[in-house]
Design an enzyme around this catalytic site. Structure first.
Site, PDB file in Angstrom:
ATOM      1  N   ALA A  13      50.222  44.047  44.324  1.00  0.00           N
ATOM      2  CA  ALA A  13      49.053  43.250  43.456  1.00  0.00           C
ATOM      3  C   ALA A  13      49.892  42.987  42.251  1.00  0.00           C
ATOM      4  O   ALA A  13      49.753  42.094  41.361  1.00  0.00           O
ATOM      5  CB  ALA A  13      48.602  43.254  43.743  1.00  0.00           C
ATOM      6  N   GLU A  14      50.182  44.230  41.582  1.00  0.00           N
ATOM      7  CA  GLU A  14      50.042  44.673  40.656  1.00  0.00           C
ATOM      8  C   GLU A  14      51.656  44.162  39.521  1.00  0.00           C
ATOM      9  O   GLU A  14      51.233  43.507  38.977  1.00  0.00           O
ATOM     10  CB  GLU A  14      50.084  46.298  40.373  1.00  0.00           C
ATOM     11  CG  GLU A  14      48.190  46.294  40.158  1.00  0.00           C
ATOM     12  CD  GLU A  14      47.328  46.348  38.997  1.00  0.00           C
ATOM     13  OE1 GLU A  14      48.138  45.275  38.077  1.00  0.00           O
ATOM     14  OE2 GLU A  14      46.514  46.594  39.579  1.00  0.00           O
ATOM     15  N   SER A  15      52.552  44.555  40.410  1.00  0.00           N
ATOM     16  CA  SER A  15      54.026  44.289  39.591  1.00  0.00           C
ATOM     17  C   SER A  15      54.977  44.425  40.438  1.00  0.00           C
ATOM     18  O   SER A  15      55.705  43.812  40.118  1.00  0.00           O
ATOM     19  CB  SER A  15      54.576  45.844  39.108  1.00  0.00           C
ATOM     20  OG  SER A  15      54.139  47.247  39.852  1.00  0.00           O
TER      21      SER A  15
END
Length: 204
Positions: free
Chosen positions: A78-80
Site C-alpha cells: 500500500a505504501e510503495s
C-alpha cells in the site's frame, strides 16, 4: 528376628561419626517443578509472499519485530508497491514510506537502505500495535495518519485517505493470510495406511 531387624534399622537412622557413612543432602532430592512442556509452534509457508520482491528481508524484519510478515507485506504494498526509491510529496521515503523524523527515532540508515527501511517500518508498526492494544486497524490508521489522530478520534480518523488506506491494507492482509499454509511436522505425517510414520533413529 523382627526385633533384631528393627533395632538394626534404628541404629542406621541414628547419627554416626563413621567416616565411611554415606552422607546425603536431602535438598538435592526434592521434587522441583518444571515449566509445562509444549509442542513446538507449527511452521508455516506462504508461496504468495515468498514470490514477492524483498520477501526474505520482509520476513526477517517482521520476525525481529514479532509481527506477521503478511501484515508488513500489506503495508509495503500500500505504501510503495515494493519500490525502494518511492518518495511521497510529504517526504516519506522507501519501501515502508518512513518520514525522516520516524527514521531518526530508530535508525537513520532507513532512509538510504531498503533492508533498514523495512526493519524500522516493522519496528514502528510493532510500536503502534502495542500502543493500541494489538488493534490492527487502529495501528494501520496510525501508520497513515499518525498515532495522535487515532487517539484524538478514539479510532480510525474520519479522513477519506486514511479510511481508504486502512481498507486497502486490511483487505490485502486478509488475502495474504488465506494463502498461508501450515508445514506438517514429522510427527504429524501419516503414511498411506493411515498410521504414523516412524521417525528415523538419531545420528550416532
Amino acid at each position: 528376628m523382627l526385633s533384631a531387624l528393627l533395632a538394626h534399622a534404628a541404629a542406621l537412622a541414628e547419627p554416626s561419626d563413621n567416616a565411611y557413612r554415606l552422607r546425603v543432602d536431602p535438598s538435592q532430592y526434592q521434587i522441583k517443578t518444571q515449566p509445562a512442556w509444549q509442542m513446538p509452534a507449527p511452521k508455516t509457508t506462504n508461496a504468495t509472499t515468498d514470490a514477492r520482491p524483498y520477501a526474505q528481508a520482509i520476513e526477517d524484519a517482521a520476525s525481529a519485530a514479532q509481527i506477521e510478515p503478511e501484515l508488513l507485506h500489506a503495508v509495503v504494498k500500500a505504501e510503495s508497491n515494493y519500490r525502494a526509491d518511492a518518495r511521497s510529496h510529504k517526504g516519506a521515503q522507501g519501501l515502508a514510506q518512513l518520514m525522516p523524523g520516524t527514521a531518526a527515532m530508530y535508525d537513520r540508515r532507513a532512509l538510504t537502505s531498503a533492508r533498514h527501511n523495512l526493519q524500522v517500518g516493522a519496528l514502528y508498526l510493532r510500536q503502534l500495535l502495542d500502543q493500541f492494544d494489538n488493534n490492527v486497524e487502529f495501528a494501520i490508521a496510525a501508520y497513515n495518519a499518525g498515532p495522535g489522530a487515532v487517539t484524538r478520534y478514539g479510532g480510525i480518523p474520519p479522513y477519506a485517505e486514511t479510511r481508504g488506506y486502512v481498507t486497502r491494507v486490511m483487505t490485502e492482509y486478509a488475502e495474504l493470510r488465506e494463502q498461508r499454509k501450515a508445514v506438517p511436522q514429522p510427527w504429524q505425517l501419516q503414511s498411506a495406511t493411515g498410521t504414523f510414520q516412524a521417525l528415523p533413529p538419531p545420528a550416532p
